[in-house]
Design a protein around this motif. Structure first.
Motif, PDB file in Angstrom:
ATOM      1  N   THR A 153       2.192  12.358   8.206  1.00 29.16           N
ATOM      2  CA  THR A 153       1.117  12.646   7.250  1.00 29.16           C
ATOM      3  C   THR A 153       1.286  14.035   6.626  1.00 29.16           C
ATOM      4  OG1 THR A 153      -0.452  13.374   8.954  1.00 29.16           O
ATOM      5  CG2 THR A 153      -0.458  11.043   8.407  1.00 29.16           C
ATOM      6  N   SER A 161      -9.678   3.650   1.119  1.00 25.85           N
ATOM      7  CA  SER A 161      -9.911   4.512   2.266  1.00 25.85           C
ATOM      8  C   SER A 161     -11.291   5.156   2.165  1.00 25.85           C
ATOM      9  CB  SER A 161      -8.812   5.573   2.354  1.00 25.85           C
ATOM     10  OG  SER A 161      -9.302   6.826   1.991  1.00 25.85           O
ATOM     11  N   ARG A 181       0.834  -1.184   0.000  1.00 28.67           N
ATOM     12  CA  ARG A 181       0.000   0.000   0.000  1.00 28.67           C
ATOM     13  C   ARG A 181       0.880   1.248   0.000  1.00 28.67           C
ATOM     14  NH1 ARG A 181      -3.191   3.094   3.737  1.00 28.67           N
ATOM     15  NH2 ARG A 181      -4.827   4.012   2.481  1.00 28.67           N
ATOM     16  N   HIS A 227       1.129   7.634   0.472  1.00 30.16           N
ATOM     17  CA  HIS A 227       1.179   8.911  -0.234  1.00 30.16           C
ATOM     18  C   HIS A 227       1.463   8.666  -1.700  1.00 30.16           C
ATOM     19  CE1 HIS A 227       0.893  10.697   3.591  1.00 30.16           C
ATOM     20  NE2 HIS A 227       2.126  10.440   3.966  1.00 30.16           N
ATOM     21  N   ARG A 248      -5.655  15.635  -2.005  1.00 28.54           N
ATOM     22  CA  ARG A 248      -6.202  14.474  -1.291  1.00 28.54           C
ATOM     23  C   ARG A 248      -7.575  14.786  -0.679  1.00 28.54           C
ATOM     24  NH1 ARG A 248      -3.552  10.164   0.585  1.00 28.54           N
ATOM     25  NH2 ARG A 248      -5.687   9.537   0.925  1.00 28.54           N
ATOM     26  N   ILE A 249      -7.730  15.998  -0.154  1.00 31.48           N
ATOM     27  CA  ILE A 249      -9.030  16.337   0.433  1.00 31.48           C
ATOM     28  C   ILE A 249     -10.091  16.408  -0.668  1.00 31.48           C
ATOM     29  CG2 ILE A 249     -10.335  18.046   1.752  1.00 31.48           C
ATOM     30  CD1 ILE A 249      -7.734  18.935   3.037  1.00 31.48           C
ATOM     31  N   TRP A 278     -14.159  15.486  -1.063  1.00 33.05           N
ATOM     32  CA  TRP A 278     -14.807  16.696  -0.562  1.00 33.05           C
ATOM     33  C   TRP A 278     -15.132  17.710  -1.632  1.00 33.05           C
ATOM     34  CZ3 TRP A 278     -17.266  16.624   3.765  1.00 33.05           C
ATOM     35  CH2 TRP A 278     -16.910  15.670   4.717  1.00 33.05           C
ATOM     36  N   PRO A 320      -8.456   1.495   5.943  1.00 33.50           N
ATOM     37  CA  PRO A 320      -7.589   2.009   7.002  1.00 33.50           C
ATOM     38  C   PRO A 320      -8.311   3.031   7.873  1.00 33.50           C
ATOM     39  CG  PRO A 320      -7.132   3.117   4.947  1.00 33.50           C
ATOM     40  CD  PRO A 320      -8.113   2.042   4.628  1.00 33.50           C
ATOM     41  N   PRO A 352      -8.799   6.644   9.647  1.00 30.85           N
ATOM     42  CA  PRO A 352      -8.482   7.970   9.088  1.00 30.85           C
ATOM     43  C   PRO A 352      -7.064   8.413   9.462  1.00 30.85           C
ATOM     44  CG  PRO A 352     -10.655   7.957  10.090  1.00 30.85           C
ATOM     45  CD  PRO A 352     -10.034   6.646  10.437  1.00 30.85           C
ATOM     46  N   ALA A 353      -6.503   9.218   8.572  1.00 30.23           N
ATOM     47  CA  ALA A 353      -5.123   9.645   8.785  1.00 30.23           C
ATOM     48  C   ALA A 353      -4.995  10.431  10.082  1.00 30.23           C
ATOM     49  CB  ALA A 353      -4.680  10.497   7.603  1.00 30.23           C
ATOM     50  N   GLU A 404      -5.661  22.736   9.300  1.00 28.78           N
ATOM     51  CA  GLU A 404      -4.991  21.505   9.729  1.00 28.78           C
ATOM     52  C   GLU A 404      -3.516  21.763  10.023  1.00 28.78           C
ATOM     53  OE1 GLU A 404      -5.889  18.705   6.624  1.00 28.78           O
ATOM     54  OE2 GLU A 404      -7.817  18.174   7.545  1.00 28.78           O
ATOM     55  N   ASN A 446     -17.269  18.881   9.418  1.00 34.06           N
ATOM     56  CA  ASN A 446     -17.187  17.773   8.464  1.00 34.06           C
ATOM     57  C   ASN A 446     -16.174  16.683   8.790  1.00 34.06           C
ATOM     58  OD1 ASN A 446     -18.951  18.920   6.210  1.00 34.06           O
ATOM     59  ND2 ASN A 446     -17.490  20.572   6.565  1.00 34.06           N
ATOM     60  N   CYS A 447     -15.101  17.033   9.433  1.00 32.99           N
ATOM     61  CA  CYS A 447     -13.970  16.110   9.463  1.00 32.99           C
ATOM     62  C   CYS A 447     -13.718  15.460  10.812  1.00 32.99           C
ATOM     63  CB  CYS A 447     -12.699  16.823   9.020  1.00 32.99           C
ATOM     64  SG  CYS A 447     -12.946  18.038   7.723  1.00 32.99           S
ATOM     65  N   MET A 472     -12.106   8.071   3.077  1.00 35.44           N
ATOM     66  CA  MET A 472     -12.055   9.532   2.978  1.00 35.44           C
ATOM     67  C   MET A 472     -12.970  10.015   1.848  1.00 35.44           C
ATOM     68  SD  MET A 472     -10.596  12.458   3.788  1.00 35.44           S
ATOM     69  CE  MET A 472     -10.077  13.992   3.030  1.00 35.44           C
ATOM     70  N   CYS A 504     -14.215  11.690  11.921  1.00 36.73           N
ATOM     71  CA  CYS A 504     -13.236  10.673  11.540  1.00 36.73           C
ATOM     72  C   CYS A 504     -11.838  11.037  12.043  1.00 36.73           C
ATOM     73  CB  CYS A 504     -13.193  10.506  10.034  1.00 36.73           C
ATOM     74  SG  CYS A 504     -14.678   9.730   9.386  1.00 36.73           S
ATOM     75  N   HIS A 505     -11.422  12.288  11.794  1.00 37.02           N
ATOM     76  CA  HIS A 505     -10.034  12.632  12.090  1.00 37.02           C
ATOM     77  C   HIS A 505      -9.823  13.068  13.541  1.00 37.02           C
ATOM     78  CE1 HIS A 505      -8.312  12.111   8.113  1.00 37.02           C
ATOM     79  NE2 HIS A 505      -9.439  12.600   7.633  1.00 37.02           N
TER      80      HIS A 505
HETATM   81  C1  HEC Z   1     -15.508   9.060   6.793  1.00 39.17           C
HETATM   82  C2  HEC Z   1     -14.338   9.421   7.532  1.00 39.17           C
HETATM   83  C3  HEC Z   1     -13.560  10.636   7.099  1.00 39.17           C
HETATM   84  C4  HEC Z   1     -13.987  11.936   7.063  1.00 39.17           C
HETATM   85  C5  HEC Z   1     -15.367  12.481   7.413  1.00 39.17           C
HETATM   86  C6  HEC Z   1     -12.862  12.710   6.643  1.00 39.17           C
HETATM   87  N1  HEC Z   1     -11.787  11.906   6.421  1.00 39.17           N
HETATM   88 FE1  HEC Z   1      -9.936  12.487   5.822  1.00 39.17          FE
HETATM   89  N2  HEC Z   1      -9.346  10.570   5.691  1.00 39.17           N
HETATM   90  C7  HEC Z   1     -10.107   9.484   6.061  1.00 39.17           C
HETATM   91  C8  HEC Z   1      -9.390   8.285   5.734  1.00 39.17           C
HETATM   92  C9  HEC Z   1      -9.895   6.878   5.965  1.00 39.17           C
HETATM   93  C10 HEC Z   1      -8.156   8.690   5.179  1.00 39.17           C
HETATM   94  C11 HEC Z   1      -7.047   7.823   4.583  1.00 39.17           C
HETATM   95  C12 HEC Z   1      -6.071   7.325   5.574  1.00 39.17           C
HETATM   96  C13 HEC Z   1      -5.015   6.562   4.848  1.00 39.17           C
HETATM   97  O1  HEC Z   1      -4.959   6.626   3.611  1.00 39.17           O
HETATM   98  O2  HEC Z   1      -4.232   5.904   5.520  1.00 39.17           O
HETATM   99  C14 HEC Z   1      -8.166  10.126   5.181  1.00 39.17           C
HETATM  100  C15 HEC Z   1      -7.110  10.899   4.709  1.00 39.17           C
HETATM  101  C16 HEC Z   1      -7.066  12.269   4.792  1.00 39.17           C
HETATM  102  C17 HEC Z   1      -5.968  13.075   4.375  1.00 39.17           C
HETATM  103  C18 HEC Z   1      -4.692  12.586   3.738  1.00 39.17           C
HETATM  104  C19 HEC Z   1      -3.586  12.516   4.711  1.00 39.17           C
HETATM  105  C20 HEC Z   1      -2.341  11.947   4.053  1.00 39.17           C
HETATM  106  O3  HEC Z   1      -1.396  11.697   4.805  1.00 39.17           O
HETATM  107  O4  HEC Z   1      -2.318  11.754   2.822  1.00 39.17           O
HETATM  108  C21 HEC Z   1      -6.292  14.388   4.621  1.00 39.17           C
HETATM  109  C22 HEC Z   1      -5.461  15.610   4.374  1.00 39.17           C
HETATM  110  C23 HEC Z   1      -7.632  14.374   5.153  1.00 39.17           C
HETATM  111  N3  HEC Z   1      -8.084  13.080   5.251  1.00 39.17           N
HETATM  112  C24 HEC Z   1      -8.351  15.509   5.499  1.00 39.17           C
HETATM  113  C25 HEC Z   1      -9.703  15.524   5.778  1.00 39.17           C
HETATM  114  C26 HEC Z   1     -10.509  16.709   5.846  1.00 39.17           C
HETATM  115  C27 HEC Z   1     -10.003  18.125   5.673  1.00 39.17           C
HETATM  116  C28 HEC Z   1     -11.782  16.290   6.090  1.00 39.17           C
HETATM  117  C29 HEC Z   1     -13.029  17.164   6.225  1.00 39.17           C
HETATM  118  C30 HEC Z   1     -13.310  18.108   5.191  1.00 39.17           C
HETATM  119  C31 HEC Z   1     -11.775  14.845   6.193  1.00 39.17           C
HETATM  120  N4  HEC Z   1     -10.502  14.406   5.985  1.00 39.17           N
HETATM  121  C32 HEC Z   1     -12.883  14.079   6.486  1.00 39.17           C
HETATM  122  C33 HEC Z   1     -11.388   9.511   6.589  1.00 39.17           C
HETATM  123  C34 HEC Z   1     -12.171  10.623   6.694  1.00 39.17           C
END
Ligand code: HEC
Length: 309
Positions: free
Chosen positions: A247, A276, A146, A149, A259-260, A281, A237, A239-240, A297, A216-217, A278, A220-221
């Motif tokens: 990260t 994932s 996996r 990045h 990514r977002i 957005w 996985p 959430p990051a 962030e 929103n975030c 994620m 999970c985060h």
């Molecule tokens: C449903 C759950 C969920 C929500 C809600 C969520 N995320 Fe995530 N996010 C994840 C997951 C799962 C990953 C991937 C983790 C991995 O790849 O190891 C991730 C990855 C990321 C990454 C990438 C980090 C990296 O190292 O590449 C970022 C940046 C991020 N999220 C930002 C956000 C932001 C900003 C929001 C809100 C707008 C958000 N996330 C909402 C689950 C979520």
């Protein structure tokens, strides 16, 4: 011949093949009629036609046709043969006789055929089903590891706007005078207080990004951006952990924007074998809000985005 039957000549090739096959049929049938005094039974003709069609579609035509198309063709051909056989009373009675005789076991030979068929058919279907769904022997592990990045594309499109990742900048990482807060301005960036009601410039945007985040975030985060939100462990996985130096601290801000925007669903293949959760957005937030939440962030985790050099 070989050069003539090359791929890319589908229609001509098909017509020729069918024409030649038809010719062989007619000649063969006339020959049988002349020698034995009567032609092949309708049912045998139908079965031969079916086999010939299957052989042509499966093995002769090139490039090969997809199996879904093959099933459609064969289904249609089966229908047409059925119609042809049952078109008049005589041929219908003649065609169904061997089948009915076998089913009721009219003669010892028919009974023998019936017994063999009743054993062979279920076994055949069972074997076919098994081989089509059984995993291959020595089933290999997924070959790719996996990539957390994955390499970003040159440019991305978010809500019909084009972004070149190398040259794009977070439009909200600017001080009160509108100047971009580059490396060297970290102190200034982190010292700001977004709870100040008169905050301006990036401080104000950090606050707005925080609102986006907690709307929103954080489910999970997590409240501390540590990937321990209340839903976090429902996902694999998980959430990051944005507060981890591995990260967003490792990434350019445009990468994070990418990514977002695209989420797990629209990420490149390398991010598998686990998908994932994620969300993408770009389908829910405005472009400005995505930039602002990225800004937040970084502010909250006290990391400064990596630069391209
Ligand atoms: C449903 C759950 C969920 C929500 C809600 C969520 N995320 Fe995530 N996010 C994840 C997951 C799962 C990953 C991937 C983790 C991995 O790849 O190891 C991730 C990855 C990321 C990454 C990438 C980090 C990296 O190292 O590449 C970022 C940046 C991020 N999220 C930002 C956000 C932001 C900003 C929001 C809100 C707008 C958000 N996330 C909402 C689950 C979520």
């Amino acid at each position: 011949m070989a050069t003539f039957w090359r791929p890319g000549m589908m229609p001509i090739q098909l017509l020729l093949t069918i024409g030649v096959t038809f010719l062989i049929f007619v000649i063969g049938h006339t020959f049988i009629k002349k020698t034995f005094g009567r032609g092949l039974p309708m049912l045998a003709q139908g079965a031969l036609t079916w086999l010939a069609a299957f052989t042509i579609f499966k093995f002769v035509i090139s490039p090969p046709i997809p199996s879904s198309l093959l099933y459609i063709y064969m289904g249609l051909i089966t229908l047409v043969i059925g119609l042809f056989i049952s078109a008049n009373e005589v041929s219908w009675t003649e065609s169904k006789k061997p089948i009915v005789d076998t089913l009721i076991g009219a003669t010892p030979l028919h009974r023998g055929v019936r017994a063999v068929a009743f054993i062979a058919l279920p076994l055949g279907f069972g074997w076919g089903t098994y081989t089509s769904i059984a995993p291959p022997k020595n089933f290999p592990e997924p070959p790719e590891l996996r990539t957390v990045h994955p390499a970003p594309p040159q440019a991305i499109k978010v809500q019909d706007k084009q972004f070149t990742l190398q040259t794009s900048k977070n439009p909200f990482r600017v001080d009160v005078k509108g100047e971009y807060l580059d490396v060297g301005k970290e102190k200034e960036f982190f010292a700001s207080n977004p709870f100040d009601p008169n905050a301006e410039g990036y401080v104000k945007y950090v606050k707005e990004g925080g609102e986006v985040f907690f709307r929103n975030c954080h489910f999970c985060h997590g409240d501390n951006l540590d990937g321990r939100g209340m839903f976090a462990f429902a996902f694999r996985p998980i959430p990051a952990n944005l507060a981890d130096p591995g990260t967003i601290a490792q990434l350019q801000e445009t990468f994070v924007f990418w990514r977002i925007s695209k989420g797990g669903m629209n990420a490149p293949r390398e991010i598998n074998p686990w998908d994932s959760a994620m969300p993408p957005w770009e389908e829910h937030l405005k472009i400005d809000d995505i930039w602002k939440v990225a800004l937040f962030e970084y502010w909250h985790t006290e990391f400064f985005p990596r630069t391209w050099d």
